[in-house]
Design a protein around this motif. Structure first.
Motif, PDB file in Angstrom:
ATOM      1  N   ALA A  63     -21.241  11.385  44.764  1.00 35.74           N
ATOM      2  CA  ALA A  63     -20.345  12.160  45.623  1.00 35.74           C
ATOM      3  C   ALA A  63     -20.891  13.562  45.854  1.00 35.74           C
ATOM      4  O   ALA A  63     -20.808  14.101  46.961  1.00 35.74           O
ATOM      5  N   MET A  64     -21.474  14.145  44.808  1.00 33.06           N
ATOM      6  CA  MET A  64     -22.052  15.480  44.960  1.00 33.06           C
ATOM      7  C   MET A  64     -23.229  15.451  45.934  1.00 33.06           C
ATOM      8  O   MET A  64     -23.429  16.381  46.717  1.00 33.06           O
ATOM      9  N   GLY A  65     -24.003  14.358  45.906  1.00 27.34           N
ATOM     10  CA  GLY A  65     -25.097  14.222  46.858  1.00 27.34           C
ATOM     11  C   GLY A  65     -24.609  14.091  48.290  1.00 27.34           C
ATOM     12  O   GLY A  65     -25.277  14.522  49.234  1.00 27.34           O
ATOM     13  N   ALA A  66     -23.425  13.486  48.455  1.00 24.75           N
ATOM     14  CA  ALA A  66     -22.867  13.323  49.804  1.00 24.75           C
ATOM     15  C   ALA A  66     -22.258  14.609  50.342  1.00 24.75           C
ATOM     16  O   ALA A  66     -22.079  14.756  51.563  1.00 24.75           O
ATOM     17  N   LEU A  67     -21.948  15.541  49.458  1.00 25.89           N
ATOM     18  CA  LEU A  67     -21.225  16.743  49.872  1.00 25.89           C
ATOM     19  C   LEU A  67     -21.985  17.573  50.908  1.00 25.89           C
ATOM     20  O   LEU A  67     -21.413  17.924  51.959  1.00 25.89           O
ATOM     21  N   PRO A  68     -23.262  17.932  50.681  1.00 27.07           N
ATOM     22  CA  PRO A  68     -23.947  18.735  51.711  1.00 27.07           C
ATOM     23  C   PRO A  68     -24.126  17.985  53.021  1.00 27.07           C
ATOM     24  O   PRO A  68     -24.090  18.600  54.106  1.00 27.07           O
TER      25      PRO A  68
END
Length: 386
Positions: A271-276
């Motif tokens: 999910a953190m990778g999808a954020l940007p």
């Protein structure tokens, strides 16, 4: 879940409405007080300043007071400064009231988080934290749009009056339902608890929370002006956009509360990778109404879901600082909420394009991905050496 945890969630809802409602009131405040949009948006950073300063200091003071006195005192102070903010005609005074409001909010939240954690078993602490943060996300979904509507109809000052009134039932319930305890005169060893900040997992969790929240607030502070000046929506559509963000945030926080348990599992990392990527998509599609609303919901869910996980992570890895771990989490979040809107304001003031605030969010979120990737590589090297 103990009933009092939900009472605390109600109070957090009232305070969260105040913290987040500025996004919908930025244009009105700028016009009424004859300041720039960037200066008006900086009121979000003023709130973050107070949270950063107030969280550790108020946590130490609150740990020495009876819970009822601490929680009620902080909430009563919150009401008073909102009354002052509602009547002032001076931007500097308004800025100051935001700082003071945040200080007492930080005190309330620090005591509330440690109280909620103490009322439940360790396995349910993530869920208790999620209940508190759900109050904040509900303020995005309901309180903030309502504040924006009220601001459009009656002026931004009416939103401040409404927040003061909203706090009153929460204050009455705190008086009625708070645990009755004697003054907590045990010694809080500030030096010993602060030593937990030398722990690498604590520093990493706080850094990630700060950067992710900086990305969240860089964009959130400009959602209203993006809707009106970039997407060219009527002012009446702004509450709906803020509600869309809040609905996503509410879903994200509750999902995180049921799955996180203080660990950065694979789903959280993905999910953190999808954020940007999501922030970049929002920046590129913000001229179109439907994509703007859809991506806003998604980013609200990702941002607050990850943020909730990181809050719980900070408290989990800082468990040796039971009086200050809630303050550590509060400081970490607001260490991002302070520079995020200021950085976005500096960039948009230079370029004249409010979409660049969202590109700032994309850059900050990418930085968080880089931090966690570097941490994983370092851990892998250390395992290889062993």
């Amino acid at each position: 879940m103990p009933l009092f945890v939900y009472v605390l969630g109600l109070a957090v809802f009232a305070q969260g409405t105040s913290e987040f409602m500025l996004s919908g009131l930025v244009p009105g405040i700028a016009r009424d007080l004859s300041v720039s949009v960037g200066a008006s948006a900086s009121l979000t950073s003023a709130y973050a300043i107070g949270m950063i300063v107030g969280a550790p200091v108020m946590a130490v003071l609150g740990a020495r007071w009876p819970r009822r006195r601490a929680l009620a005192g902080f909430l009563a102070g919150f009401v008073v400064v909102h009354v002052i903010g509602a009547v002032t005609t001076d931007f500097a005074v308004l800025f100051g009231t935001r700082v003071v409001a945040a200080i007492v909010n930080a005190g309330f939240l620090a005591v509330a988080m440690s109280t909620a954690a103490a009322l439940v078993a360790p396995a349910r602490q993530a869920r208790a934290t999620a209940v508190l943060l759900s109050g904040a996300t509900l303020s995005c979904a309901a309180g903030v749009p309502a504040g924006a509507l009220l601001g459009n109809w009656s002026g931004w000052r009416s939103a401040f009056w409404a927040v003061a009134a909203l706090c009153l039932p929460a204050l009455a319930l705190v008086f009625r339902a708070a645990p009755v305890d004697a003054a907590r005169r045990y010694e809080v060893s500030v030096r010993r608890e602060l030593r937990t900040l030398t722990s690498r997992p604590v520093r990493l969790a706080m850094a990630l929370a700060a950067v992710v929240n900086g990305a969240t607030f860089a964009a959130f502070a400009y959602l209203a002006v993006i809707a009106t000046d970039v997407t060219h929506l009527p002012a009446g559509a702004v509450p709906g956009l803020l509600a869309a963000f809040g609905a996503g945030a509410f879903i994200g926080v509750n999902a995180a509360g049921r799955t996180a348990h203080g660990r950065l599992r694979r789903g959280v990392v993905l999910a953190m990778g999808a954020l940007p990527v999501g922030w970049a998509v929002l920046a590129m599609t913000s001229t179109r109404t439907v994509p703007l609303f859809i991506v806003t919901v998604i980013q609200g869910g990702l941002s607050f879901g990850i943020g909730s996980t990181l809050v719980n992570r900070v408290m989990h890895v800082a468990s040796e600082a039971p009086s200050l771990n809630g303050a550590f989490a509060t400081v970490a979040l607001n260490a991002g909420a302070f520079p995020g809107p200021l950085l976005a304001g500096a960039v948009t003031g230079t370029t004249g394009d409010y979409r660049d605030a969202v590109w700032v969010s994309a850059a900050l979120a990418a930085m968080a991905v880089a931090v966690i990737a570097a941490s994983h590589l370092r851990a892998a090297r250390e395992r290889a050496v062993r």
